[in-house]
Design an enzyme around this catalytic site. Structure first.
Site, PDB file in Angstrom:
ATOM      1  N   LYS A   1       0.857  -1.188   0.000  1.00 43.25           N
ATOM      2  CA  LYS A   1       0.000   0.000   0.000  1.00 43.25           C
ATOM      3  C   LYS A   1       0.888   1.230   0.000  1.00 43.25           C
ATOM      4  CE  LYS A   1      -1.955   2.466   3.207  1.00 43.25           C
ATOM      5  NZ  LYS A   1      -1.781   3.801   2.580  1.00 43.25           N
TER       6      LYS A   1
ATOM      7  N   CYS B   1      13.005   9.947   9.466  1.00 44.99           N
ATOM      8  CA  CYS B   1      13.004   9.235  10.747  1.00 44.99           C
ATOM      9  C   CYS B   1      14.373   9.292  11.392  1.00 44.99           C
ATOM     10  CB  CYS B   1      12.547   7.799  10.544  1.00 44.99           C
ATOM     11  SG  CYS B   1      13.194   7.070   9.046  1.00 44.99           S
TER      12      CYS B   1
ATOM     13  N   GLU C   1       9.798  -0.221  10.809  1.00 49.77           N
ATOM     14  CA  GLU C   1      10.790   0.848  10.760  1.00 49.77           C
ATOM     15  C   GLU C   1      10.031   2.109  11.147  1.00 49.77           C
ATOM     16  OE1 GLU C   1      12.607   3.722  10.297  1.00 49.77           O
ATOM     17  OE2 GLU C   1      12.699   3.563   8.118  1.00 49.77           O
TER      18      GLU C   1
ATOM     19  N   GLU D   1       8.737  13.313  18.247  1.00 52.09           N
ATOM     20  CA  GLU D   1       9.166  13.385  16.854  1.00 52.09           C
ATOM     21  C   GLU D   1       8.344  14.470  16.164  1.00 52.09           C
ATOM     22  OE1 GLU D   1       8.242  10.122  14.006  1.00 52.09           O
ATOM     23  OE2 GLU D   1      10.345  10.263  13.437  1.00 52.09           O
TER      24      GLU D   1
END
Ligand code: NAI
Ligand code: MG
Length: 498
Positions: free
Chosen positions: A188, A297, A262, A399
């Protein structure tokens, strides 16, 4: 935005236009007939429409993959590898179109980001294509009358979900090793950036049999959720937020399927007093991924600066960062492009506002983006640095996924390492010093899957990559990553005495 009637589309020249989603080797619309309109975040214009896939589309894709698996897994590994090498070549021939497509849909600047990503994606196919013969087993010495050996077998249908921040690179990292190892894939794409991924699927589809790779386009919970929970999916591979990673892992737990995650990060940079030099400042800019609006990231977003160089280092950083040109991602002159969408833009602005509202945090440079002028025509944000607060405020813990860097003072090395490790994330880290002994001691003490000493670069094929703590599970980007994440080991034991 959903619509069945095409809206006015204004794609940039030389970009890829989607033909639908790829299921069983064919380009088709969604079962519902609905579409998702894709935006150019640098201009806030509509550029393309892709199918709005849901559970019924997942079903079709899984069925197509299931049909393709028996013969694909029996293709001799090196033959699968050769196909990947051909895909690499075909991708390289269309690097410019792919790069422009990435820049248009993600807002990542063409020169500093998108072109490199397109090249890296081709290189990932080349790297894994060369590894097919390494899918080897072992023999186990169980005695003269026993032959015991292992085989590396594919898992079956892999369900992969990818994000928008480096969509082609992250997609290549699932497609190439999964297919090389003999699996089939239903992937996806991210609803914010599916176009270049569809282009990569288009190229791949020219070389692999129908159903080996299926790429569908839909929203997270509706389409990604249906994929994660599909009973025929034998392995889940996810890249994205830690929050959704937990949802994926719960889905995997229900059926005991292996999962690779991840996830996010809040990566520390420790700058020693001997590194108050230009190369280290350039390295910090690279590590922070300022030229990808820090939507990475691995962004080194917590900078622990030694107190002796605190002000002078920040002054150098300000000079270099404020010289970077923010603007249209497709313009060769732009160093920095735009944030992916309004939601992420608003989120970044809220963090900046939070920093501005704290009397104990000092804005070194940057701040809120302009409300008028050319930079208000896209989701452009300003590289921003806050100083003087400790490691415990929101901006130093969460984050942000935007260009907001916090600078924290240290004097005692052990304290700097303690603060670096004080995070539920552990993806990347950076250490800056001429003293290699010191640098390596720090690298070993930091709880993180990847520590770079005196460089801030991105991942390279061959290097196992993945997180400690809540930054993830499993490794990608390497031979070991392919073997561990995309094969299962079977032992065969033969009695030779008969
Ligand atoms: P996200 O994690 O929601 O999206 C990543 C992918 O997961 C997309 O394809 C999305 O459609 C899918 N997804 C979302 N919800 C799902 C669900 N319930 N089931 C299955 N699939 C689902 O990330 P999003 O919303 O785009 O960004 C939010 C934050 O996530 C960012 O601010 C950033 O902090 C973090 N993030 C981290 C990334 C990384 O590489 N570590 C990449 C993207 C986002
Ligand atoms: Mg989300």
């Amino acid at each position: 935005m959903d619509t069945v009637t095409p809206t006015k589309l204004s794609p940039a020249s030389g970009t890829y236009q989607p033909k639908g989603q790829l299921i069983g080797g064919k380009w088709i619309g969604s079962v519902s007939g609905k579409v998702i309109t894709i935006e150019n975040p640098g201009k806030k214009t509509s550029i393309a429409q892709v199918p709005h896939a849901g559970a019924a589309d997942v079903e079709l894709a899984v069925t197509a993959a299931e049909k393709a698996f028996p013969s694909w897994k029996n293709v001799v590994p090196r033959e699968r590898g050769k196909l990947l090498l051909k895909i690499a070549e075909a991708m390289e021939a269309r690097v410019e179109e792919m790069a422009r497509t990435i820049a248009m849909e993600t807002g990542n600047a063409l020169r500093t980001q998108a072109r490199g990503e397109a090249k890296l994606a081709a290189d990932i196919f080349r790297y894994f294509g060369g590894l097919a013969s390494e899918l080897k087993g072992e023999t186990v010495p169980l005695g003269e009358s026993v032959l015991s050996y292992t085989r590396r077998e594919p898992l079956g249908i892999v369900g992969a979900i990818i994000p928008w921040n480096a969509p082609v690179m992250l997609g290549a990292l699932k497609i190439a090793p999964a297919l090389c190892a003999g699996n089939v894939l239903v992937m996806k794409a991210a609803e914010d950036a599916p176009l270049a991924v569809l282009m990569m699927a288009d190229i791949t589809n020219e070389f692999v049999p129908p159903g080996v790779l299926n790429v569908i386009t839909g929203y997270g919970e509706e389409c990604g959720g249906a994929l994660a929970n599909h009973p025929k999916i034998r392995k889940l591979s996810f890249t994205g937020s830690t929050e959704v990673g937990k949802v994926i892992m719960r889905a995997a737990a229900e059926r005991i399927v292996p999962v690779s995650l991840e996830l996010g990060g809040k990566s520390p940079s420790i700058v020693y007093p001997d590194a108050d030099e230009d190369w280290a400042v350039d390295g910090i800019i690279n590590a922070m991924r300022f030229t990808r609006q820090s939507q990475s990231c691995t962004a080194g977003s917590r900078m622990f600066l030694h107190e002796d160089i605190f002000d002078s280092f920040l002054a150098k950083l300000e000079k270099k960062v404020t010289a970077l040109k923010i603007g249209d991602p497709l313009d060769e002159a732009s160093d920095i492009g735009s944030i992916i969408n309004n939601k992420q833009y608003t989120k970044v602005c809220k963090y900046v506002q939070d920093g501005l509202d704290r009397s104990d945090a000092r804005l070194v440079f940057g701040g809120l983006p302009p409300k008028t002028g050319p930079l208000s025509e896209g989701y452009f944000t300003m590289p921003t640095v806050f100083a003087d607060r400790s490691n415990d405020w929101r901006l130093a813990r969460e984050e942000i996924f935007g260009p907001v860097l916090v600078a924290i003072r240290w004097s005692d090395e052990a304290e700097a390492i303690r603060m670096a490790n004080e995070s539920h994330y552990g993806l990347a880290a950076y250490v800056w010093t001429h003293n290699i002994g010191k640098g390596l001691r720090a690298a070993h003490a930091i709880e993180s899957g990847w520590v770079q000493v005196n460089q801030g670069g991105g991942q390279t094929p061959g290097m196992s990559y993945g997180g400690y703590k809540q930054s993830g599970l499993g490794r990608e980007f390497s031979l070991e990553g392919m073997l561990d994440s995309f094969t299962q080991r079977k032992s065969v034991t033969v009695n030779l005495a008969v």
